[in-house]
Design a protein around this motif. Structure first.
Motif, PDB file in Angstrom:
ATOM      1  N   GLU A   1       0.823  -1.205   0.000  1.00 33.48           N
ATOM      2  CA  GLU A   1       0.000   0.000   0.000  1.00 33.48           C
ATOM      3  C   GLU A   1       0.861   1.260   0.000  1.00 33.48           C
ATOM      4  OE1 GLU A   1      -3.281   0.511  -0.357  1.00 33.48           O
ATOM      5  OE2 GLU A   1      -3.287  -1.629  -0.866  1.00 33.48           O
ATOM      6  N   THR A   2       1.939   1.251   0.774  1.00 31.06           N
ATOM      7  CA  THR A   2       2.840   2.409   0.812  1.00 31.06           C
ATOM      8  C   THR A   2       3.503   2.612  -0.541  1.00 31.06           C
ATOM      9  OG1 THR A   2       3.296   2.092   3.166  1.00 31.06           O
ATOM     10  CG2 THR A   2       4.864   3.431   1.930  1.00 31.06           C
ATOM     11  N   MET A   3       3.933   1.520  -1.163  1.00 31.09           N
ATOM     12  CA  MET A   3       4.551   1.614  -2.478  1.00 31.09           C
ATOM     13  C   MET A   3       3.572   2.186  -3.502  1.00 31.09           C
ATOM     14  SD  MET A   3       6.698  -1.936  -2.666  1.00 31.09           S
ATOM     15  CE  MET A   3       7.001  -1.708  -4.421  1.00 31.09           C
ATOM     16  N   LYS A   4       2.329   1.728  -3.438  1.00 31.14           N
ATOM     17  CA  LYS A   4       1.319   2.193  -4.379  1.00 31.14           C
ATOM     18  C   LYS A   4       1.040   3.674  -4.190  1.00 31.14           C
ATOM     19  CE  LYS A   4      -3.457   1.327  -5.858  1.00 31.14           C
ATOM     20  NZ  LYS A   4      -4.673   0.494  -5.620  1.00 31.14           N
ATOM     21  N   ALA A   5       0.950   4.126  -2.920  1.00 34.67           N
ATOM     22  CA  ALA A   5       0.666   5.533  -2.634  1.00 34.67           C
ATOM     23  C   ALA A   5       1.808   6.430  -3.099  1.00 34.67           C
ATOM     24  CB  ALA A   5       0.421   5.723  -1.141  1.00 34.67           C
ATOM     25  N   ARG A   6       3.022   5.987  -2.886  1.00 31.37           N
ATOM     26  CA  ARG A   6       4.171   6.797  -3.294  1.00 31.37           C
ATOM     27  C   ARG A   6       4.279   6.867  -4.819  1.00 31.37           C
ATOM     28  NH1 ARG A   6       9.360   6.480   0.716  1.00 31.37           N
ATOM     29  NH2 ARG A   6       8.272   7.111   2.608  1.00 31.37           N
ATOM     30  N   ARG A   7       4.028   5.759  -5.472  1.00 27.65           N
ATOM     31  CA  ARG A   7       4.068   5.768  -6.933  1.00 27.65           C
ATOM     32  C   ARG A   7       2.989   6.695  -7.494  1.00 27.65           C
ATOM     33  NH1 ARG A   7       4.272   0.672  -7.899  1.00 27.65           N
ATOM     34  NH2 ARG A   7       6.438   0.534  -8.591  1.00 27.65           N
ATOM     35  N   GLN A   8       1.798   6.665  -6.904  1.00 28.34           N
ATOM     36  CA  GLN A   8       0.718   7.516  -7.375  1.00 28.34           C
ATOM     37  C   GLN A   8       1.064   8.990  -7.182  1.00 28.34           C
ATOM     38  OE1 GLN A   8      -1.931   6.692  -9.137  1.00 28.34           O
ATOM     39  NE2 GLN A   8      -2.448   8.881  -9.270  1.00 28.34           N
ATOM     40  N   LYS A   9       1.685   9.331  -6.047  1.00 30.35           N
ATOM     41  CA  LYS A   9       2.086  10.715  -5.803  1.00 30.35           C
ATOM     42  C   LYS A   9       3.118  11.158  -6.834  1.00 30.35           C
ATOM     43  CE  LYS A   9       2.281  14.606  -3.553  1.00 30.35           C
ATOM     44  NZ  LYS A   9       1.148  15.561  -3.593  1.00 30.35           N
ATOM     45  N   LEU A  10       4.059  10.307  -7.159  1.00 34.90           N
ATOM     46  CA  LEU A  10       5.073  10.635  -8.149  1.00 34.90           C
ATOM     47  C   LEU A  10       4.449  10.800  -9.534  1.00 34.90           C
ATOM     48  CD1 LEU A  10       8.044  11.115  -8.725  1.00 34.90           C
ATOM     49  CD2 LEU A  10       8.344   8.652  -9.011  1.00 34.90           C
ATOM     50  N   ILE A  11       3.469   9.971  -9.840  1.00 37.34           N
ATOM     51  CA  ILE A  11       2.751  10.102 -11.114  1.00 37.34           C
ATOM     52  C   ILE A  11       2.075  11.462 -11.207  1.00 37.34           C
ATOM     53  CG2 ILE A  11       0.750   9.276 -12.411  1.00 37.34           C
ATOM     54  CD1 ILE A  11       1.465   6.448 -11.408  1.00 37.34           C
ATOM     55  N   GLU A  12       1.386  11.860 -10.134  1.00 42.62           N
ATOM     56  CA  GLU A  12       0.682  13.130 -10.143  1.00 42.62           C
ATOM     57  C   GLU A  12       1.646  14.298 -10.319  1.00 42.62           C
ATOM     58  OE1 GLU A  12      -1.418  13.138  -6.488  1.00 42.62           O
ATOM     59  OE2 GLU A  12      -2.831  11.564  -7.090  1.00 42.62           O
ATOM     60  N   MET A  13       2.771  14.269  -9.610  1.00 45.53           N
ATOM     61  CA  MET A  13       3.737  15.353  -9.735  1.00 45.53           C
ATOM     62  C   MET A  13       4.372  15.365 -11.120  1.00 45.53           C
ATOM     63  SD  MET A  13       5.617  15.578  -6.020  1.00 45.53           S
ATOM     64  CE  MET A  13       6.425  14.003  -6.249  1.00 45.53           C
ATOM     65  N   SER A  14       4.595  14.197 -11.680  1.00 44.96           N
ATOM     66  CA  SER A  14       5.184  14.114 -13.013  1.00 44.96           C
ATOM     67  C   SER A  14       4.237  14.668 -14.062  1.00 44.96           C
ATOM     68  CB  SER A  14       5.536  12.661 -13.340  1.00 44.96           C
ATOM     69  OG  SER A  14       6.490  12.152 -12.432  1.00 44.96           O
ATOM     70  N   GLN A  15       2.958  14.394 -13.892  1.00 39.08           N
ATOM     71  CA  GLN A  15       1.976  14.894 -14.856  1.00 39.08           C
ATOM     72  C   GLN A  15       1.825  16.411 -14.791  1.00 39.08           C
ATOM     73  OE1 GLN A  15      -1.334  12.413 -13.753  1.00 39.08           O
ATOM     74  NE2 GLN A  15      -0.867  10.877 -15.300  1.00 39.08           N
ATOM     75  N   GLN A  16       2.038  16.999 -13.608  1.00 41.42           N
ATOM     76  CA  GLN A  16       1.988  18.460 -13.499  1.00 41.42           C
ATOM     77  C   GLN A  16       3.364  19.082 -13.744  1.00 41.42           C
ATOM     78  OE1 GLN A  16       0.612  19.484  -9.557  1.00 41.42           O
ATOM     79  NE2 GLN A  16       2.615  19.159  -8.615  1.00 41.42           N
ATOM     80  N   ARG A  17       4.350  18.234 -14.082  1.00 37.29           N
ATOM     81  CA  ARG A  17       5.699  18.651 -14.470  1.00 37.29           C
ATOM     82  C   ARG A  17       6.464  19.342 -13.347  1.00 37.29           C
ATOM     83  NH1 ARG A  17       4.307  15.585 -17.937  1.00 37.29           N
ATOM     84  NH2 ARG A  17       4.542  15.853 -20.196  1.00 37.29           N
TER      85      ARG A  17
END
Length: 341
Positions: free
Chosen positions: A261-277
């Motif tokens: 769950e922690t891995m999934k949450a961190r990956r999702q946060k990184l995805i969101e930041m990457s999409q907003q550049r």
């Protein structure tokens, strides 16, 4: 004692901060490329070029804290300034780093045996970029009236402690003359003890003179790069010495130490930041609100990691600036900017 509130109207201003791009330009995402989420599902997330992709986020002003190149080649300068010219922002400010030795005339000629032809070509690239709002700053204090009507005061310095024989370096300390009324201090290197831990040597590589100068001036933002592996931010409250810190480790999934769950949450946060550049920090409101004279946001904005892979995210910082007097909205410089030497 809290700082007295200013009667000057404030204007919320967005700053895009990058550093240490070393001639690498943002990856162009084609229609046939995988999505950000697909890329981040790979086994080794650290290899992914996350938010440093075209288009970079738009902003009121862009700051590049040096190391535009890796080997100070004309082609690297050309690529880096072309990248800066293309960013959607009316003003882009850039300083040199220790790798940009063609900008350090005396060192380049004496230590590198550099040619005048290369220096002239680099000079032409720098000057031409001003047509698109890109300004190369040497050490000093500058004032700008931004297109949004805000007044931005900047201290710039490209100098770092001597290590390995590079440009713009000093041996016996340096006098960083940062006035107390600047909004942003942009330097190539970090202050001692703040986002400056060098993995190669296992030591803090920042400058104590720079730390003392920032401590006295207390700017709203101090941004830098130089130490790639120390990418991150630290919001400091000077009176209480409280610090809120963020580093790439906060987002990188680690199978050895984290549950699913922690891995999934961190990956999702990184995805969101990457999409907003970029990593967004809002100093104007909310939990990260900063009070002038009481807080400083330190940002190590190195795009490259230790292996010179463009894996780190840019920073998007919202800050309140004073409104420029007279309502002028044209860019202005407080003094002429010239190439070193």
């Amino acid at each position: 004692m809290a700082a007295a509130p200013s009667s000057t109207p404030k204007i919320k201003t967005r700053i895009l901060i990058i550093s240490d791009t070393h001639g690498f330009t943002p990856k162009l995402k084609l229609d046939t490329d995988p999505s950000t989420e697909d890329e981040l599902s790979q086994e080794d997330v650290m290899w992914v070029r996350t938010g440093f992709r075209q288009p970079l986020a738009s902003a009121d002003v862009v700051l590049h804290c040096g190391d535009l190149t890796k080997r100070s080649r004309v082609s690297e300068f050309s690529d880096s300034f072309a990248m800066l010219r293309a960013i959607h922002a009316p003003l882009k400010l850039v300083i040199a780093g220790n790798h940009d030795f063609a900008l350090d005339k005396d060192w380049y000629e004496d230590e590198w045996g550099g040619s005048e032809e290369v220096m002239h070509q680099v000079h032409d690239i720098v000057q031409a970029a001003r047509a698109d709002g890109v300004h190369y700053l040497t050490e000093g204090v500058y004032s700008f009236t931004l297109d949004n009507g805000a007044l931005l005061k900047v201290y710039a310095s490209q100098y770092t402690p001597s290590y390995g024989g590079w440009a713009f370096q000093y041996n016996n300390g340096h006098d960083f003359k940062i006035p107390p009324d600047v909004d942003v201090a942009m330097t190539h290197g970090p202050p001692r003890g703040v986002l400056d831990f060098a993995g190669m040597t296992g030591t803090h590589a920042g400058c104590p003179d720079l730390y003392d100068a920032v401590c006295r001036a207390k700017p709203k933002v101090h941004c830098f790069g130089h130490i790639h592996e120390a990418w991150g931010s630290q919001l400091v409250h000077w009176q209480s010495h409280d610090a809120k810190q963020m580093s790439m480790r906060d987002f990188m999934p680690n199978r050895a130490t984290q549950d699913a769950e922690t891995m999934k949450a961190r990956r999702q946060k990184l995805i969101e930041m990457s999409q907003q550049r970029g990593v967004h920090v809002d100093l104007s409101q909310g939990p990260d609100r900063a009070v002038a004279g009481e807080h400083t946001l330190f940002v190590n904005a190195a795009i490259m990691d230790m292996r010179y892979r463009a894996t780190h995210l840019p920073w998007l910082v919202d800050v309140e600036l004073d409104k420029a007097e007279g309502g002028e909205i044209n860019q202005t410089l407080s003094k002429e900017m010239e190439m070193d030497g």
